[in-house]
Write an enzyme that holds these catalytic residues in place. Structure first.
Site, short mmCIF file in Angstrom:
data_model
loop_
_atom_site.label_atom_id
_atom_site.label_comp_id
_atom_site.label_asym_id
_atom_site.label_seq_id
_atom_site.Cartn_x
_atom_site.Cartn_y
_atom_site.Cartn_z
N CYS C 37 0.80 -1.22 0.00
CA CYS C 37 0.00 0.00 0.00
C CYS C 37 0.83 1.27 0.00
O CYS C 37 0.30 2.36 -0.08
CB CYS C 37 -0.98 0.01 1.17
SG CYS C 37 -0.30 -0.59 2.68
N CYS C 106 -0.76 -3.78 8.89
CA CYS C 106 -0.33 -2.54 9.54
C CYS C 106 0.23 -2.84 10.93
O CYS C 106 1.22 -2.19 11.36
CB CYS C 106 -1.51 -1.58 9.68
SG CYS C 106 -2.18 -1.03 8.10
#
Lengths: 628, 207, 153
Positions: C37, C106
């Protein structure tokens, strides 16, 4: 005669067109000689719905039972319909499909049924004009219509008894109509401001391939918004008696007046109007073009954002031409705005009201014939498709502006031991959270073989077809079984519901069509008989007694059939009369041509010859056997 | 090896046949087809964009569902599958990043595995600087600065594209260079994000 | 279901945003990225003479979950010893913030960031690094197996 038709199912007006024998797209007449059919449907309590200008005229007195702009409700779920669209209509939002409540609560119809009424009228008009039921059809939709809105449009087509070959995006249809005339090459923008929706598309045309690069729009922005703003202002200033909360009927009347005034201001600088409204109201108004423009400027400005987005998405800075679609683009302010946005004078050769229908007809004709060699349309999906993941986050699986047809696959596994089912929630939109996107459908997958959690591999394939509509299929990979999916669209009608409606409407529709054909063929029979009578008067000498008797006998048969109710019989007798009089027509032709060459003008006799057009062609070989 | 046969007239066919030479019916995609072979191209990074577009259009003309609106259901289904595959192939091959990633995938390297953290400290240091400059320009609404940043990022992307092109020219790239190529593609992703954020910011600030 | 309150809190009111002096011998800097990302995460710790983390700062450019994860980790490491900081697992972060499966990476990034910061500090002090960031597999793999998407190419 070619039978495929193209339909522009518009917010304000609808049209139907076809491609004639000389390969020219033509709009057909509907609704008493006009080419525009107002998209208005009036439901009389206990009676059949009325469609068109007649229905629209009912709006001021019967605003709750006259549905205008039904396109704004297509494919919308409960709670989806915006306050400014609801207007004065009453809705039943209890079920999955929204219904309009009419006739004091005694009747409820879905927007799909309302649209189907409009489509039925278009279909009938086409049948009359073409001498038979239409074959396939192409219906246009705003490029920005989402899956639910498209499915609803297709369902409406089916309900009206149409074979929908393809849904076509309106800007693409317009480009198609223009492109064939000009045989252009380059990048074009199509700026489509209709009654209720705004679309802007960027297309590349090259050697007959129309490739849509991007499409952006707003499904709630259009000429209707202009009219509402104008009506509000005019009522503030010139409504008598003064009324802060005018009834729906009065509102309707004011909006209708506003529309006319706005249209007049295209050609004139100032318009004064003195209009009688329902319930004893009166509207005295004076509006200058400058005042109109000040009023509608904010609405026109809302088109700027989408245009810039579209150019960005298409990776294009400058276009080679701009095409205007939609009646609202006649407004001088809009034209100036477009010129400024794209840096050039827009193309306006084709009538912005009919260009979409013409393009649809071209496509319909092409599909009917198995596609054309020289034209290809590559369209895109306007909004990203995604799946809701745990946590409410959307994972996008097919990006917006992807060329369609397109597909993507995903793999899931099970969370619990022995889990045999799964719910997949598909949404459409660009936001990160599912609740901010449009819910398309919840698919229930059943029949996953029971296994420990995390072992099963369920592969789901999302496919968007050439209409821009989603199909979902699933497979379980470890066992290789292709599982059956039960598909429950969130806002559409289920297959069963559509089938039911079809069954209910079919008989009604057939009766209707039969009646129309009867009238049509009787008229044709009259024409043939009449022209033969006058031909006998002029050239009776060309026939022997026996020949004349043979023709007379068939004409008698035709008259008998015309007195009956079987239109197929009339048709058959007409063909029989034709065959019998073919030789007669040929002799007449010879005679008149000789006379023309002897100094007489063919024109004098042209009319009587043309009356019997079948004489000029040799259409059906087998009719030649029918002797005179 | 068994040859496929036409589903309609049962003629034996070459693998990868599009239309049966005898009955002209459209045939399903062969299992061995990849995006390159679908478009009649070699599996390589270097590509003539105009040639790719021409091939795509030619194939679209004969495969698009619009050509099969009146055909039998099986043909319609096959044309839909074929056109879908064709559109996917075109989408992947026309963008150099997707093309490179696809080549890596065909060679067995998984480029963007979810679990892998990126260790490229110098590059990331630089990225922090880019990002801080971008954040400043965004909060200032400085359209000129945002456009400058976008242009600079695009220039970096062009550089990476050239680097990647060079790497693929190595005959043994698939055994020696996949990690290096993947690293360049990851860097490109960072610059793409910067371009997108800067341009979106410039458009928003311009109003 | 929507983003958890804790996640939103850390995203809207992140703690410990900022920088420490990279050149300071007591500061360890971890700089990691997620190519999928395009996230960038910088995490710095200031360690005192007893090996206790006195201060921690972070700078993250990326999605809300990435910001929240790094914010949370800087909160947690303060007051812990370096060895204790190394025991923080991404699963702890993910559970505390109720991260949706698509955002698990994340939390992985945050775990790798703290490990990189510690490794950097250890290197400055001539100590062999206890753990290399890339080698922590275990839990991550299991979590990826469950319910995480792999989009088909």
């Amino acid at each position: 005669m070619p039978r495929a038709i193209g339909i522009d199912l518009g917010t304000t007006n609808s049209l139907v067109a076809h491609v004639d024998e000389r390969n020219r797209p033509q709009v057909l007449e509907v609704d008493g000689g006009s080419r525009l059919l107002p998209s208005a449907v009036y439901y009389d309590a206990g009676g059949d719905p009325e469609v068109g200008a007649g229905a629209k005229r009912r709006a001021p007195e019967r605003p709750l039972d006259t549905i205008l702009s039904v396109k704004r409700f297509m494919g919308r779920g409960p709670g989806d319909i915006r306050p400014e669209d609801r207007g004065i209509y009453r809705f039943d939002e209890a079920g999955a499909v929204v219904k309009l409540v009419l006739n004091g609560g005694t009747r409820a119809v879905t927007p799909i049924e309302v649209s189907a009424e409009i489509l039925r009228v278009l279909k009938r008009s086409a049948a009359e004009a073409l001498g038979g039921a239409p074959g396939g059809c192409v219906i246009t939709v705003p490029a920005y219509f989402d899956d639910a809105q498209r499915q609803a449009t297709k369902d409406a087509g089916r309900l009206a008894g149409l074979e929908v070959l393809r849904l076509l995006n309106e800007p693409t249809a317009a480009a198609l109509a223009y492109g064939l005339d000009k045989r252009s090459r380059g990048v074009f923008a199509v700026y489509d401001l209709g009654g209720g929706t705004f679309d802007v598309s960027i297309l590349r045309l090259d050697g007959g391939v129309f490739e849509v690069l991007s499409t952006v729009g707003d499904t709630h922005l259009g000429g209707d918004d202009f009219d509402r703003l104008v009506a509000r202002k005019l009522m503030q200033e010139g409504l008598t008696p003064v009324n802060d909360a005018p009834s729906p009927a009065v509102l309707r009347g004011a909006v209708a007046a506003a529309q006319k005034i706005r249209e007049e201001l295209t050609a004139h600088e100032v318009v004064e109007a003195d209009v009688e409204l329902p319930e004893g109201h009166r509207l005295r108004a004076r509006l200058t073009r400058a005042e109109l423009e000040a009023l509608i400027q904010p609405v026109v400005d809302r088109t700027t954002g989408p245009c810039e987005s579209a150019l960005r998405d298409a990776n294009v800075v400058k276009v080679d031409g701009v095409v205007l679609v939609g009646g609202a683009t006649r407004t001088p302010l809009v034209r100036r705005h477009v010129r400024r946005l794209f840096g050039q004078e827009p193309l306006t050769d084709l009538d912005p009201d009919t260009v979409v229908a013409l393009g649809a007809a071209v496509q319909a004709d092409a599909l009917d014939r198995g596609g054309r060699e020289d034209v290809l349309l590559l369209d895109v999906i306007p909004l990203s498709l995604g799946v809701e993941m745990m946590g409410g986050v959307v994972e996008k699986i097919i990006m917006r502006n992807s060329t369609i047809p397109a597909s993507a696959t995903q793999q899931f596994t099970t969370y619990a031991d022995g889990q045999t089912g799964m719910v997949v929630h598909v949404v459409q939109g660009e936001r990160e959270l599912a609740r901010d996107c449009r819910s398309l459908a919840r698919f229930t997958l059943k029949g996953i073989p029971p296994m420990p959690a995390g072992i099963a591999r369920v592969e789901i394939t999302y496919a968007v077809d050439a209409d821009g509509i989603l199909q979902v299929s699933a497979r379980e990979l470890t066992t290789g079984i292709e599982q059956k999916i039960q598909v429950k669209p969130t806002y559409g009608l289920t297959e069963e519901e559509v089938e039911q409606m079809l069954v209910e409407s079919i008989e009604h529709a057939e009766e209707d069509v039969t009646q129309r054909f009867l009238v049509e063929w009787r008229v044709e029979g009259d024409r043939i008989l009449g022209s033969l009578e006058s031909a006998f008067g002029l050239d009776g000498g060309l026939l022997s007694d026996a020949e004349r008797a043979a023709i007379d006998e068939r004409m008698r048969g035709l008259r008998d059939a015309m007195a009956g109710t079987d239109y197929l019989a009339i048709k058959a007798w007409i063909e029989s009369v034709d065959a019998a009089s073919k030789a007669f027509a040929e002799r007449r032709m010879d005679k008149h041509i000789r006379q023309a060459m002897a100094g007489h003008r063919v024109q004098e006799f042209a009319e009587s010859i043309v009356e019997h057009p079948r004489a000029t062609g040799s259409k059906d070989g087998d009719l030649e056997d029918e002797g005179t | 090896m068994r040859h496929p046969t036409c589903w309609s007239c049962e003629l034996e066919l070459e693998s990868g046949t599009l239309f049966c030479p005898r009955c002209r019916k459209i045939q399903p995609v062969a299992r061995t087809e990849d995006y390159f072979s679908l478009l009649g191209l070699q599996r390589e990074f270097a590509l003539d964009r105009a040639d790719l577009e021409r091939r795509f259009r030619e194939l679209s003309r004969v495969l698009h569902p619009d050509r099969f609106a009146r055909a039998e259901p099986r043909e319609r289904r096959l044309s839909l599958e074929r056109a879908t595959r064709l559109n996917d192939a075109f989408r992947y091959l026309k963008d150099w990043r997707l093309r490179a990633a696809y080549l890596l995938k065909l060679a067995g390297t998984d480029v963007f595995s979810e679990g892998r953290t990126f260790a490229d400290p110098e590059f990331l240091e630089e990225q922090l600087e880019w990002r801080e400059a971008l954040a400043l320009a965004l909060s200032d609404g400085d359209v000129e600065a945002l456009r400058r940043i976008a242009r600079a990022a695009r220039a970096r992307l062009e550089g990476i594209e050239a680097e990647v092109g060079g790497m693929f020219e190595d005959d043994h790239w698939f055994s020696e260079l996949p990690v290096e190529i993947a690293r360049r593609l990851s860097r490109a992703r960072y610059y793409d994000n910067i371009v997108a954020d800067a341009e979106r910011g410039a458009a928003a600030a311009g109003h | 279901m929507s983003y958890s309150e804790k996640l939103l809190d850390h995203y809207e009111n992140p703690r410990n945003v900022g920088s420490l002096d990279k050149g300071d011998p007591d500061v360890g800097t971890g700089l990691v990225g997620a190519p999928a990302c395009g996230d960038v995460m910088k995490l710095q710790i200031k360690v005192n003479g007893e090996g206790v983390i006195e201060d921690a700062k972070f700078k993250t450019f990326g999605c809300g979950s990435a910001i929240a994860s790094s914010s949370l980790v800087t909160e947690w490491v303060k007051g812990k010893t370096v060895d204790e900081a190394l025991t923080i697992k991404n699963t702890d972060v993910a559970n505390e913030l109720n991260l949706p499966p698509v955002k698990i990476h994340c939390s992985v990034l945050a775990e790798d960031a703290i490990k990189a910061a510690v490794a950097d500090w250890q290197k400055k002090h001539g100590l062999a690094p206890t753990v290399k960031p890339d080698t922590v597999q275990g839990d991550r793999a299991a979590l990826l197996e469950r319910g995480v998407l792999k989009s088909g190419i």
